[in-house]
Design a protein around this motif. Structure first.
Motif, short mmCIF file in Angstrom:
data_model
loop_
_atom_site.label_atom_id
_atom_site.label_comp_id
_atom_site.label_asym_id
_atom_site.label_seq_id
_atom_site.Cartn_x
_atom_site.Cartn_y
_atom_site.Cartn_z
N THR A 134 0.85 -1.19 0.00
CA THR A 134 0.00 0.00 0.00
C THR A 134 0.89 1.23 0.00
OG1 THR A 134 -0.09 0.03 2.43
CG2 THR A 134 -1.85 -1.15 1.26
N SER B 234 -3.98 7.46 -2.31
CA SER B 234 -3.62 6.24 -1.60
C SER B 234 -3.97 5.09 -2.53
CB SER B 234 -4.37 6.12 -0.28
OG SER B 234 -5.77 6.10 -0.48
N LYS C 118 -3.30 0.55 -3.40
CA LYS C 118 -2.73 -0.75 -3.07
C LYS C 118 -2.31 -1.41 -4.38
CE LYS C 118 -7.28 -3.02 -2.80
NZ LYS C 118 -8.18 -3.80 -1.92
N THR D 51 -7.40 3.93 -3.74
CA THR D 51 -8.36 3.79 -2.65
C THR D 51 -8.78 5.12 -2.02
OG1 THR D 51 -6.51 3.40 -1.12
CG2 THR D 51 -7.59 1.46 -2.09
#
Length: 309
Positions: A76, A84, A86, A106
């Motif tokens: 991540t 953000s 992953k 995300t």
């Protein structure tokens, strides 16, 4: 080209961040200075004898991990309020860096851009020695002549981003999992924290602080002008130092890396897990008929902007 398309074009540049997050800022191949060694004698939690010198221990880790050819990666990344994400995939560093990743945004402004342009936030990225390609999905293809993939050449990105782009180009072409180990060795600031469980594996934890600008400049082939520009770009972004933590297993292989720092837009935080060393990384170029060049997209956008003005 519509504004939403441009947003997604810019967004897919961040696929570079997904790859560079598997390595810390460029470390030295020299193994670093012994000035950072600390006395660490005694026993670990299991009662075994620990190595007294973390520098010597990390040199073994650098040699063993760097000597591998490929691995599965999962992690991540957070870059302030910008994004953000992953990522998961397989990378191979036996002859330049190649591999593939699935990247899911995300949160942050980048994730918002995906939603505004009709995307679901997940992209497929494939990495090659001289660049990478990103599948932007059907929403993008509907606005780009039916083409799903955008191709990026590292050389083009370096030209557009200046010194930081050139540094990124060099890092992406030389990224290996042991870069985090090299960074700690080069920093002269490393300590053995202890033995901890990492996803069921007993691993030794090492930690240190890295001066990002100095270490990147030291280990990149930038000229004096580029180095000055790079330092200014880091300063403008508010990036000074990073704390780097790594965990290594009983075979001296890296199993986890965490980087933490601060940017003007918020926290910089990256966590990556490594496993299944030796996994084959199979990666193919997408069909040329389904791929559009990033530099060409920018020219089209600039031309449309000029016509509109």
């Amino acid at each position: 080209m519509r504004t939403s398309t441009v947003r997604r074009v810019c967004l897919s540049v961040m696929a570079a961040a997904a790859l560079t997050s598997v390595a810390a800022c460029g470390g030295s191949d020299s193994g670093g200075s012994d000035s950072g060694k600390s006395a660490d004698r005694g026993t670990d939690k299991a009662g075994g004898v620990v190595k007294a010198d973390p520098i010597a221990a990390l040199r073994n880790v650098q040699k063993k991990t760097g000597g591998e050819r490929s691995a599965k990666v999962e992690g991540t990344t957070q870059m302030g309020t910008m994004m953000s994400m992953k990522q998961t995939g397989v990378i191979d560093w036996s002859d330049g860096l190649t591999g593939s990743m699935e990247i899911t945004y995300t949160g942050g402004s980048m994730a918002d851009a995906v939603k505004q342009s009709g995307g679901d936030g997940t992209m497929q990225a494939r990495y090659f020695k001289d660049g990478y390609v990103v599948n932007m999905g059907d929403g993008f293809a509907a606005q780009a002549g039916g083409k799903h993939w955008i191709g990026y050449r590292y050389a083009d990105l370096a030209k557009m981003a200046g010194a930081s782009g050139e540094a990124m180009k060099q890092q992406m072409q030389n990224t290996t999992p042991d870069q985090g180990v090299k960074s700690l060795l080069a920093s002269g600031d490393v300590q053995k924290v202890g033995t901890e469980d990492v996803r069921g594996v007993q691993a030794t934890h090492y930690s240190g602080t890295v001066d990002v600008a100095s270490l990147t400049a030291k280990n990149s082939a930038l000229d004096a002008g580029q180095l000055e520009q790079l330092k200014k770009q880091f300063s403008d972004a508010g990036i000074t130092t990073e704390q780097v933590d790594i965990w290594v297993d009983a075979n001296d292989l890296l199993v986890k890396k965490v980087e933490r720092g601060q940017m003007k837009t918020g926290e910089l935080n990256s966590t990556v897990y490594y496993s299944d060393y030796g996994t084959k990384a199979s990666v193919e170029q997408p069909p040329a008929a389904d791929t559009v060049d990033f530099a060409e997209l920018l020219k089209q956008q600039q031309g449309a902007g000029g016509a509109a003005s």
